[in-house]
Design a protein around this motif. Structure first.
Motif, PDB file in Angstrom:
ATOM      1  N   LEU A 197      50.317  27.940  42.142  1.00 44.97           N
ATOM      2  CA  LEU A 197      50.798  28.531  40.902  1.00 44.97           C
ATOM      3  C   LEU A 197      52.208  29.061  41.110  1.00 44.97           C
ATOM      4  N   SER A 198      53.049  28.933  40.099  1.00 46.58           N
ATOM      5  CA  SER A 198      54.379  29.531  40.163  1.00 46.58           C
ATOM      6  C   SER A 198      54.260  31.034  39.935  1.00 46.58           C
ATOM      7  N   ASP A 199      55.327  31.777  40.253  1.00 44.58           N
ATOM      8  CA  ASP A 199      55.338  33.225  40.017  1.00 44.58           C
ATOM      9  C   ASP A 199      55.124  33.529  38.543  1.00 44.58           C
ATOM     10  N   ASN A 200      55.735  32.728  37.698  1.00 43.81           N
ATOM     11  CA  ASN A 200      55.606  32.923  36.262  1.00 43.81           C
ATOM     12  C   ASN A 200      54.162  32.708  35.808  1.00 43.81           C
ATOM     13  N   GLU A 201      53.516  31.669  36.334  1.00 45.58           N
ATOM     14  CA  GLU A 201      52.129  31.384  35.970  1.00 45.58           C
ATOM     15  C   GLU A 201      51.195  32.503  36.432  1.00 45.58           C
ATOM     16  N   LYS A 202      51.445  33.070  37.607  1.00 43.60           N
ATOM     17  CA  LYS A 202      50.610  34.161  38.113  1.00 43.60           C
ATOM     18  C   LYS A 202      50.685  35.387  37.201  1.00 43.60           C
ATOM     19  N   MET A 203      51.906  35.716  36.772  1.00 48.07           N
ATOM     20  CA  MET A 203      52.052  36.889  35.910  1.00 48.07           C
ATOM     21  C   MET A 203      51.424  36.632  34.538  1.00 48.07           C
ATOM     22  N   LYS A 204      51.477  35.395  34.059  1.00 50.82           N
ATOM     23  CA  LYS A 204      50.831  35.066  32.784  1.00 50.82           C
ATOM     24  C   LYS A 204      49.317  35.212  32.891  1.00 50.82           C
ATOM     25  N   ILE A 205      48.755  34.831  34.045  1.00 53.59           N
ATOM     26  CA  ILE A 205      47.320  34.966  34.259  1.00 53.59           C
ATOM     27  C   ILE A 205      46.918  36.432  34.261  1.00 53.59           C
ATOM     28  N   ILE A 206      47.651  37.248  35.004  1.00 53.58           N
ATOM     29  CA  ILE A 206      47.336  38.680  35.053  1.00 53.58           C
ATOM     30  C   ILE A 206      47.426  39.296  33.663  1.00 53.58           C
ATOM     31  N   ASP A 207      48.466  38.940  32.923  1.00 49.04           N
ATOM     32  CA  ASP A 207      48.659  39.468  31.575  1.00 49.04           C
ATOM     33  C   ASP A 207      47.522  39.016  30.651  1.00 49.04           C
ATOM     34  N   LYS A 208      47.153  37.732  30.735  1.00 45.79           N
ATOM     35  CA  LYS A 208      46.118  37.179  29.859  1.00 45.79           C
ATOM     36  C   LYS A 208      44.751  37.798  30.154  1.00 45.79           C
ATOM     37  N   VAL A 209      44.388  37.898  31.441  1.00 45.33           N
ATOM     38  CA  VAL A 209      43.085  38.460  31.807  1.00 45.33           C
ATOM     39  C   VAL A 209      43.021  39.938  31.441  1.00 45.33           C
ATOM     40  N   THR A 210      44.128  40.658  31.644  1.00 41.59           N
ATOM     41  CA  THR A 210      44.156  42.077  31.281  1.00 41.59           C
ATOM     42  C   THR A 210      43.919  42.270  29.791  1.00 41.59           C
ATOM     43  N   LYS A 211      44.572  41.444  28.970  1.00 41.88           N
ATOM     44  CA  LYS A 211      44.388  41.546  27.522  1.00 41.88           C
ATOM     45  C   LYS A 211      42.954  41.191  27.135  1.00 41.88           C
ATOM     46  N   GLU A 266      43.464  44.054  43.554  1.00 44.51           N
ATOM     47  CA  GLU A 266      42.475  45.119  43.769  1.00 44.51           C
ATOM     48  C   GLU A 266      43.001  46.467  43.289  1.00 44.51           C
ATOM     49  N   LYS A 267      44.268  46.741  43.590  1.00 45.66           N
ATOM     50  CA  LYS A 267      44.854  48.022  43.184  1.00 45.66           C
ATOM     51  C   LYS A 267      44.998  48.109  41.673  1.00 45.66           C
ATOM     52  N   ILE A 268      45.398  46.992  41.034  1.00 42.28           N
ATOM     53  CA  ILE A 268      45.510  46.974  39.577  1.00 42.28           C
ATOM     54  C   ILE A 268      44.158  47.295  38.949  1.00 42.28           C
ATOM     55  N   ALA A 269      43.106  46.622  39.439  1.00 44.82           N
ATOM     56  CA  ALA A 269      41.757  46.842  38.893  1.00 44.82           C
ATOM     57  C   ALA A 269      41.304  48.276  39.116  1.00 44.82           C
ATOM     58  N   GLU A 270      41.583  48.800  40.304  1.00 42.13           N
ATOM     59  CA  GLU A 270      41.145  50.160  40.648  1.00 42.13           C
ATOM     60  C   GLU A 270      41.816  51.208  39.759  1.00 42.13           C
ATOM     61  N   GLU A 271      43.123  51.077  39.558  1.00 39.27           N
ATOM     62  CA  GLU A 271      43.840  52.099  38.803  1.00 39.27           C
ATOM     63  C   GLU A 271      43.670  51.944  37.294  1.00 39.27           C
ATOM     64  N   MET A 272      43.451  50.725  36.833  1.00 44.99           N
ATOM     65  CA  MET A 272      43.294  50.510  35.396  1.00 44.99           C
ATOM     66  C   MET A 272      41.905  50.881  34.910  1.00 44.99           C
ATOM     67  N   PHE A 273      40.885  50.511  35.695  1.00 41.79           N
ATOM     68  CA  PHE A 273      39.521  50.686  35.220  1.00 41.79           C
ATOM     69  C   PHE A 273      38.769  51.765  35.990  1.00 41.79           C
ATOM     70  N   GLU A 274      39.454  52.385  36.938  1.00 39.75           N
ATOM     71  CA  GLU A 274      39.000  53.590  37.622  1.00 39.75           C
ATOM     72  C   GLU A 274      37.551  53.501  38.079  1.00 39.75           C
ATOM     73  N   THR A 275      36.644  54.323  37.535  1.00 38.62           N
ATOM     74  CA  THR A 275      35.274  54.407  38.048  1.00 38.62           C
ATOM     75  C   THR A 275      34.344  53.346  37.474  1.00 38.62           C
ATOM     76  N   GLU A 285      35.033  44.656  38.769  1.00 38.67           N
ATOM     77  CA  GLU A 285      34.567  43.443  39.415  1.00 38.67           C
ATOM     78  C   GLU A 285      34.772  42.224  38.509  1.00 38.67           C
ATOM     79  N   GLU A 286      34.497  42.402  37.212  1.00 31.39           N
ATOM     80  CA  GLU A 286      34.687  41.304  36.272  1.00 31.39           C
ATOM     81  C   GLU A 286      36.163  40.925  36.181  1.00 31.39           C
ATOM     82  N   TYR A 287      37.027  41.923  36.192  1.00 26.73           N
ATOM     83  CA  TYR A 287      38.476  41.690  36.122  1.00 26.73           C
ATOM     84  C   TYR A 287      38.937  40.850  37.317  1.00 26.73           C
ATOM     85  N   ILE A 288      38.520  41.245  38.509  1.00 25.85           N
ATOM     86  CA  ILE A 288      38.926  40.535  39.730  1.00 25.85           C
ATOM     87  C   ILE A 288      38.387  39.105  39.717  1.00 25.85           C
TER      88      ILE A 288
END
Length: 338
Positions: free
Chosen positions: A198-212, A246-255, A261-264
């Protein structure tokens, strides 16, 4: 980032499907100062492009890999090898009319003292220029449309492959065309026969899409989650130019361990398997410098991400009736922008 690029030799072939045959050059390109600068700038842009992907040859038989190995063994094979590749590309193009015509530059070059075989497909642009017609009636100046202009130095090349003759690794930029009724990457699938990361751009699009997606599923599209994502990524980039899923998931969804786990898992299913993702400065500045929100009343606010969680600059208050109040603080002057 600037790269130490030295063009050793190059040849240009004209791949214009409107004339039904490729115009293959028998001689190498004369590289003076201007041509050298033209190629240097385009290759630098390729290397810095956020759509650049790493790729590797596959298959027991692979024509382009064999050609590169022949060039690596004896660089006098360069000219004939480049003719063969140009003919292969043109054959793909003539069978798939959606692929844009262009000039193909094949070159041998060093990038930071590593020898590469380069393919730059300079797709034609359309533009207008003047035309001077001399006749018995005198000079007549007019405007004509050119359909075979090459990308200028400031424009990006959207199809290129840089193949290391030492390691075989490919740096690839490609675009999709309609082939057999569906959008496909023809360079990786039909020419190079390679697997791509995946390109850097594609990776950031994936993170953005899954987060939304997760945000909409569990948090009713809470704008705070989107801002929090940007803030987590921004803080990570300040430390080491990398972000941990892992850090994104931990800080965004906390406890909420189930959502984390679903996010990752969603990120991994989309193709991101590494623990930490390198984010180029260009993407970081574009996507994580500011944050834009829009209210259901039609008000849009664009503010520096550094103000997020800074109640001295901007404050979001949840009201008893369920509405939200936004307070912008410490403003010295308001400028109207049209």
């Amino acid at each position: 980032m600037e790269y130490n690029i030295q063009i050793k030799t190059a040849v240009l072939h004209i791949l214009d499907t409107s004339i039904n045959l490729p115009l293959i050059s028998n001689n190498e390109l004369y590289i003076d100062g201007e041509i050298s600068e033209f190629l240097d700038k385009h290759i630098n842009k390729v290397l810095d492009d956020t759509n650049l992907k790493k790729a590797r040859f596959i298959g027991d038989t692979n024509i382009v890999r064999d050609i590169c190995q022949a060039i690596s063994a004896d660089e006098s094979n360069f000219r004939e090898a480049s003719k063969e590749i140009a003919n292969i590309i043109f054959d793909i193009m003539i069978k798939n009319v959606d692929i844009i015509s262009g000039d193909l530059i094949c070159c041998l070059l060093d990038i930071n003292n590593e020898r590469y075989y380069g393919l730059l497909k300079l797709n034609y642009k359309t533009g207008f220029t003047h035309y001077v017609n001399q006749s018995e009636d005198g000079t007549t100046n007019s405007i004509i449309r050119h359909k075979t202009l090459l990308p200028a130095e400031g424009q990006k090349v959207d199809e290129a492959a840089l193949i290391s003759l030492e390691t075989g690794e490919i740096k690839l930029i490609e675009r999709t065309y309609e082939i057999n009724g569906q959008k496909e990457f023809y360079l990786s699938k039909y020419l190079l026969n390679c697997t791509t990361d995946l390109s850097d751009n594609e990776k950031m699009k994936i993170i953005d899409k899954v987060t939304k997606k997760i945000n909409k599923k569990y948090y009713d599209e809470d704008f705070d989650k989107v801002a929090k994502l940007k803030n987590v990524v921004s803080q990570s980039l300040e430390d080491n130019n990398k972000v941990s899923v892992e850090k994104i998931a931990e800080e965004m969804f906390e406890t909420n361990l189930e959502v984390r786990e679903e996010y990752i898992q969603e990120i991994q299913k989309a193709g991101i398997t590494e623990e930490a993702i390198q984010i180029p400065q260009k993407i970081a500045e574009k996507k994580f410098k500011t944050h834009k929100i829009k209210t259901d009343t039609g008000i849009e606010i664009n503010f520096p991400l550094s103000y997020y969680d800074n109640s001295d600059m901007i404050e979001f208050t949840n009201n008893p009736d369920g509405s939200i109040s936004i307070i912008i603080k410490n403003v010295g002057k308001i400028i109207s922008k049209q």
